[in-house]
Design an enzyme around this catalytic site. Structure first.
Site, PDB file in Angstrom:
ATOM      1  N   ASN A   6       0.666  -1.399  -0.022  1.00  0.00           N
ATOM      2  CA  ASN A   6       0.248  -0.011   0.258  1.00  0.00           C
ATOM      3  C   ASN A   6       0.767   1.033   0.665  1.00  0.00           C
ATOM      4  O   ASN A   6       2.330   1.231   0.349  1.00  0.00           O
ATOM      5  CB  ASN A   6      -0.788   0.312   0.916  1.00  0.00           C
ATOM      6  CG  ASN A   6      -1.959  -1.058   1.000  1.00  0.00           C
ATOM      7  OD1 ASN A   6      -2.771  -1.713   0.244  1.00  0.00           O
ATOM      8  ND2 ASN A   6      -2.007  -1.927   2.175  1.00  0.00           N
ATOM      9  N   CYS A   7       0.163   2.445  -0.423  1.00  0.00           N
ATOM     10  CA  CYS A   7       1.032   3.930  -0.092  1.00  0.00           C
ATOM     11  C   CYS A   7       1.678   4.258   0.473  1.00  0.00           C
ATOM     12  O   CYS A   7       1.049   3.714   1.818  1.00  0.00           O
ATOM     13  CB  CYS A   7      -0.521   4.785  -0.533  1.00  0.00           C
ATOM     14  SG  CYS A   7       0.635   6.452  -1.115  1.00  0.00           S
ATOM     15  N   PRO A   8       2.708   4.427   1.570  1.00  0.00           N
ATOM     16  CA  PRO A   8       3.289   4.912  -0.031  1.00  0.00           C
ATOM     17  C   PRO A   8       5.018   3.669  -0.553  1.00  0.00           C
ATOM     18  O   PRO A   8       5.762   4.376  -1.088  1.00  0.00           O
ATOM     19  CB  PRO A   8       4.423   5.965   0.631  1.00  0.00           C
ATOM     20  CG  PRO A   8       4.911   5.609   1.844  1.00  0.00           C
ATOM     21  CD  PRO A   8       3.313   4.723   2.383  1.00  0.00           C
TER      22      PRO A   8
END
Length: 77
Positions: free
Chosen positions: A15-17
């Site tokens: 998942n981000c980042p």
């Protein structure tokens, strides 16, 4: 998909980042002109990598989304 790939990064499930951070790390280890294929499942990676490329001096050779999997081919600047 581009056949002239020098390195592949599997960022699926991250998942981000993390897809962006892993992409930056991979590019830092590569030579100018080499191509990095990044695969990611995080929809935010589209925006993150777009912004990164615009500011970094690197370029997209291609990018596409297929069945929830995002594929990016970046050329190191």
């Amino acid at each position: 998909m581009d056949e002239n790939i020098d390195r592949t990064l599997d960022a699926t499930g991250l998942n981000c980042p993390m897809p962006l951070l892993k992409t930056k790390q991979a590019l830092a280890e590569m030579n100018s002109g080499e191509r990095l294929h990044v695969m990611a499942t995080d929809p935010g990676s589209w925006r993150d990598l777009d912004s990164f490329v615009a500011l970094s001096g690197h370029a997209f050779a291609s990018r596409e989304e297929r069945d929830g999997l995002f594929h990016y081919v970046l050329i190191k600047g």
